[in-house]
Design a protein around this motif. Structure first.
Motif, PDB file in Angstrom:
ATOM      1  N   CYS B 215       0.925  -1.195  -0.039  1.00 49.89           N
ATOM      2  CA  CYS B 215       0.004   0.152  -0.110  1.00 49.89           C
ATOM      3  C   CYS B 215       0.916   1.354  -0.089  1.00 49.89           C
ATOM      4  CB  CYS B 215      -0.944  -0.026   1.044  1.00 49.89           C
ATOM      5  SG  CYS B 215      -1.971   1.154   1.471  1.00 49.89           S
ATOM      6  N   TYR B 217       0.181   5.094   0.317  1.00 53.41           N
ATOM      7  CA  TYR B 217      -0.768   6.115   0.688  1.00 53.41           C
ATOM      8  C   TYR B 217      -0.459   7.674   0.442  1.00 53.41           C
ATOM      9  CZ  TYR B 217      -4.748   7.463   3.481  1.00 53.41           C
ATOM     10  OH  TYR B 217      -5.963   7.964   3.965  1.00 53.41           O
ATOM     11  N   LEU B 316      -6.879   1.517  -6.737  1.00 55.57           N
ATOM     12  CA  LEU B 316      -6.587   2.991  -5.991  1.00 55.57           C
ATOM     13  C   LEU B 316      -8.051   3.449  -5.566  1.00 55.57           C
ATOM     14  CD1 LEU B 316      -5.131   6.016  -8.089  1.00 55.57           C
ATOM     15  CD2 LEU B 316      -7.090   6.268  -6.507  1.00 55.57           C
ATOM     16  N   SER B 317      -7.985   3.803  -4.279  1.00 57.95           N
ATOM     17  CA  SER B 317      -9.138   4.265  -3.615  1.00 57.95           C
ATOM     18  C   SER B 317      -9.048   5.683  -3.050  1.00 57.95           C
ATOM     19  CB  SER B 317      -9.356   3.426  -2.286  1.00 57.95           C
ATOM     20  OG  SER B 317      -9.834   1.897  -2.700  1.00 57.95           O
ATOM     21  N   LEU B 318      -9.822   6.278  -3.239  1.00 54.70           N
ATOM     22  CA  LEU B 318      -9.979   7.817  -2.624  1.00 54.70           C
ATOM     23  C   LEU B 318     -10.786   7.594  -1.329  1.00 54.70           C
ATOM     24  CD1 LEU B 318     -11.462   9.639  -6.031  1.00 54.70           C
ATOM     25  CD2 LEU B 318      -9.161   9.361  -5.032  1.00 54.70           C
ATOM     26  N   HIS B 319      -9.940   8.028  -0.344  1.00 55.39           N
ATOM     27  CA  HIS B 319     -10.394   7.926   1.128  1.00 55.39           C
ATOM     28  C   HIS B 319     -11.337   9.309   1.634  1.00 55.39           C
ATOM     29  CE1 HIS B 319      -8.008   4.552   0.954  1.00 55.39           C
ATOM     30  NE2 HIS B 319      -6.946   5.302   0.746  1.00 55.39           N
ATOM     31  N   LYS B 341      -6.789  12.343   0.190  1.00 57.81           N
ATOM     32  CA  LYS B 341      -6.320  11.207   0.548  1.00 57.81           C
ATOM     33  C   LYS B 341      -6.553   9.935  -0.448  1.00 57.81           C
ATOM     34  CE  LYS B 341      -5.006  13.409   4.595  1.00 57.81           C
ATOM     35  NZ  LYS B 341      -5.550  13.273   5.706  1.00 57.81           N
ATOM     36  N   SER B 343      -4.979   6.064  -1.941  1.00 57.59           N
ATOM     37  CA  SER B 343      -3.880   5.083  -1.606  1.00 57.59           C
ATOM     38  C   SER B 343      -4.019   4.105  -3.017  1.00 57.59           C
ATOM     39  CB  SER B 343      -3.952   4.152  -0.368  1.00 57.59           C
ATOM     40  OG  SER B 343      -5.051   3.443  -0.384  1.00 57.59           O
ATOM     41  N   ARG B 345      -3.085   0.044  -3.903  1.00 59.98           N
ATOM     42  CA  ARG B 345      -2.450  -1.295  -3.406  1.00 59.98           C
ATOM     43  C   ARG B 345      -1.617  -1.865  -4.410  1.00 59.98           C
ATOM     44  NH1 ARG B 345      -4.049  -2.192   2.095  1.00 59.98           N
ATOM     45  NH2 ARG B 345      -5.535  -0.697   2.522  1.00 59.98           N
TER      46      ARG B 345
END
Ligand SMILES: [Zn+2]
Ligand SMILES: [Zn+2]
Ligand SMILES: [Zn+2]
Ligand SMILES: [Zn+2]
Lengths: 481, 481
Positions: B215, B217, B316-319, B341, B343, B345
């Protein structure tokens, strides 16, 4: 014939220390409408006004508005209404102000106790409510008193409407004004309205304000998963609501503020030559903007398009996202439901309903383009209309003459980018012209720490309010353009 | 020759109530590593392990790690290391677990007291730490005890490493492992590593885990104005950081999870036929995914691409966004500085440094396209590498045989989408194969309310850990593919 104001002005000067003491007494009452525990202080502030007005010989009524919506155990503070003079041969002017204030605590960073008026050597009078809106409210009382003590007759009948919930949404006020503006109501004979609850554009030159933008506030929610997910476990397998939302929000407006939603810009009234001519004389520079902005990251580089963009063009701002990770640090969450918040500032001739229609259609289209299985829902959270008066109306020309008399300059003719909803309420309820005649300056920090009102603004402002009543009594009744 | 395990298994069954009592005692110690006030309980938990291991005849050491970084007044909990057996003719297996737990309070919505083991009529043993990771840690102790009491010799030398800061970033552990894995260190003679700190893919079939995603970030900040602004006053005049940020974030990934940053997908190792063949036998259905997701909003509609997307493809995730309005309600703020933010993977053969390079370049390009005067800054907040072991290594084949022996089925060969950083630490420090051998099932709710471990998973899991030690003692030392 120019009104004879010398006696009145001299009396204001003579009484100025007692006017400051009146403001000190008012600031000492922490009439914070948002704070349930302070409600007795808000009530106490209403009684202070009733008592002062009664002493001045006004007819005063304290009108209850019933329990507070959603807090039925709490009574709304009363509207203090008063009449000074009832001659049928005089014009009747209705003035508005509010006696409640924003919350404040020394722990927020105030340099002095917020509920204790503190005057520095430059005559800056610090205290919560000094400029918003106790100073202006007391300005009317001061004007009555100075007239009385100078033996100058008030040239108009003065109607007053002072509310105690302005900083908490003016609960119950619209209906009240609507009722009292009707035939037989307390405000029925008003010929014009004057509101003193905004600010000069700068610090030197007074202004008259003839327009406000409206605001349509939206939320757009995207949801999918049943609960928040861990991006390690679900990243790559689930369509993520946050991805969809950000892609939709990114289509609404560009970096230079151009709204991308078809139909919105098309509704904006064209700038007339007459209107354009109002901008050049305005005392404002890009440096003023840079200073208040704290940066030079402006859209326009000239005064005129900047002021137009602020006052008479729509704008769209993205305020934030609810439901996503918003703390500092690093959290690997995939939020299950996220709600974006944005609002559109509206201007003539935008129709609020049409704005909604265009927004809904556009957001739906943009979301559909994504081909997502998530659910997208766009909603209006609240809407307040724009307002524009004619700055050529006799109410404005009278105020302009009063400014020239007191300050020796022609006032700036300004609009505001934000909204003061009660303005529209008065216009619609009375059908009369509404003038915004501010007392404070752009540096007064209403709603912030270290709120202040300059001694000059308060004392000369009191002269201005009185002078306005004289000019508005005499001004030929043209209705403006 | 298959190991003789009947005596051991019978002894585990005979001791099962005492093993549950051991778990009850451990759960009763609220060893929450994230909570400063609970630090004495974390220490108490380490002493419980030292005492239990000593009673079993192991050589035990409690190793201090010094003060906690950024909280120098606080001592880190010790690493409890132990050795059971030191025959040079036996293989040496190093096992890892953690004795600290996630925070928990009944007020979070637990149905039972989180720090009191509560067993229902289906044998579900509720309590914080039951499955993560006290159950598995005690499984090793139980295995030693059952061997002793059954008079069966442990076929390997067992090295144990139990830490007390896993749920708070394993502060200080990497250096410790690095040192002890060197020649002369406590772990120097380890031939293979086994970690029991993850979960089955479902509830019926055990699994062996041979891969984890990494990950990286990131945060991307856009700033401009000197302070938050009111959208009424500044909307239309300032370039808004939130508009820029949302437009940049919207370019990173699409609704179907395809990363838009050039170079990222190109680094992903192709799927070999051998690898592809591992997916078909895996006991997993789209219904399993829908259930855990709480919806059917998936990217893929088949098992194989879904598992690959979760385990061996980047995502890819938008947190979320820091600095913007994130509450419910309507606030008309223009945030001055907003930080998105997100991240990524990572999977083989992505190089972390290259990922950073591509991300920085792409974000800069996308921001430049906007033509904004605001400032944009993209930063890596933290990075953890992916890990993949060969599932054909003797450590895995031994564990697979043990699963077949205890549960009568071949285990699923799985990866995990998330990261367990200590895995990579052990692999790099020892240079040996690392096996993830979970005890709990997918429904155990580690880190959530109502965490539990099923009695079957605990007792049969204890058998499995012991059986694994027998098979791994005998397995021919192929190094796998
Ligand atoms: Zn106000
Ligand atoms: Zn206010
Ligand atoms: Zn764990
Ligand atoms: Zn954990």
């Amino acid at each position: 014939m120019a009104p004879q104001l010398d006696g009145y002005f001299e009396q204001v000067d003579a009484l100025s220390e007692s006017f400051i003491e009146r403001l000190r007494s008012a600031v000492a009452i922490p009439s914070v409408s948002a704070d349930e525990a302070r409600r007795p202080d808000v009530i106490r502030m209403s009684k202070f006004l009733v008592s002062e007005l009664t002493k001045l010989g006004a007819h005063v009524e304290s009108r209850e508005l019933g329990p507070q919506p959603e807090k039925p155990h709490l009574q709304l503070p009363p509207v203090v209404i008063a009449r000074y003079g009832s001659s049928t041969s005089k014009r009747t002017i209705l003035v508005y102000g509010h006696y409640d204030v924003q919350p404040a605590g020394i722990e927020d960073g105030w340099a002095t106790e917020p509920f204790s008026l503190s005057i520095d050597d430059k005559g800056r009078m610090y205290g919560r409510g000094s400029t918003d809106d106790k100073g202006p409210v007391l300005g009317w009382l001061n004007a009555i008193q100075a007239h009385k003590e100078a033996g100058v007759e008030l040239p108009v009948n003065l109607l007053m409407c002072f509310e105690g919930m302005e900083e908490y949404g003016s609960e119950g006020l619209d209906d009240f004004i609507g009722k009292e503006a009707k035939s037989g109501g307390f405000f029925a004979d008003a010929d014009a309205v004057c509101i003193s609850d905004n600010y000069w554009l700068g610090t030197e030159k007074p202004c008259l304000t003839y327009g406000l933008r409206g605001c349509n506030y939206y939320s757009v929610s995207v949801s999918g998963p049943g609960q928040d997910l861990h991006s390690g476990v679900f990243g790559g397998t689930a369509q993520e609501p946050m991805t969809d939302l950000v892609r939709v929000l990114g289509t609404l407006v560009d970096t230079n503020g151009k709204i991308q939603i078809p139909g919105i810009n098309e509704m904006v009234a064209p700038v007339t030559d007459e209107e354009r001519a109002l901008y050049d004389p305005i005392s404002y520079t890009m440096e003023n903007l840079h200073e208040s902005l704290g940066s030079t990251t402006t859209i326009h580089s000239e005064k005129e398009p900047t002021l137009m963009a602020r006052w008479r063009m729509p704008s769209l701002s993205l305020h934030g996202i609810e439901g996503a990770f918003s703390q500092s640090g690093a959290k690997t969450v995939i939020p299950a439901k996220v709600t974006g918040k944005f609002s559109i500032r509206t201007v003539p001739d935008m129709e609020s309903e049409k704005v909604n229609e265009y927004v809904y259609k556009y957001v739906d289209e943009q979301f559909k383009k994504l081909g997502s299985k998530n659910k997208c829902e766009v909603k209006l959270q609240h809407a307040g209309n724009w307002w524009v008066a004619s700055p050529n109306h006799w109410n404005f020309s009278a105020a302009g003459k009063a400014v020239e008399k007191v300050f020796g300059v022609k006032p700036d003719l300004t609009r505001e980018g934000g909204s003061i909803p009660v303005t529209l309420t008065f216009e619609q309820a009375t059908g009369k012209n509404v003038l915004l005649l501010p007392m404070g300056s752009s540096t007064d920090a209403a709603h912030s720490i270290n709120e202040k009102l300059d001694r000059r603004n308060y004392i000369e402002g009191t002269k201005l309010l009185g002078a306005y009543l004289h000019y508005v009594a005499e001004e030929p009744m043209s209705n403006g353009a």
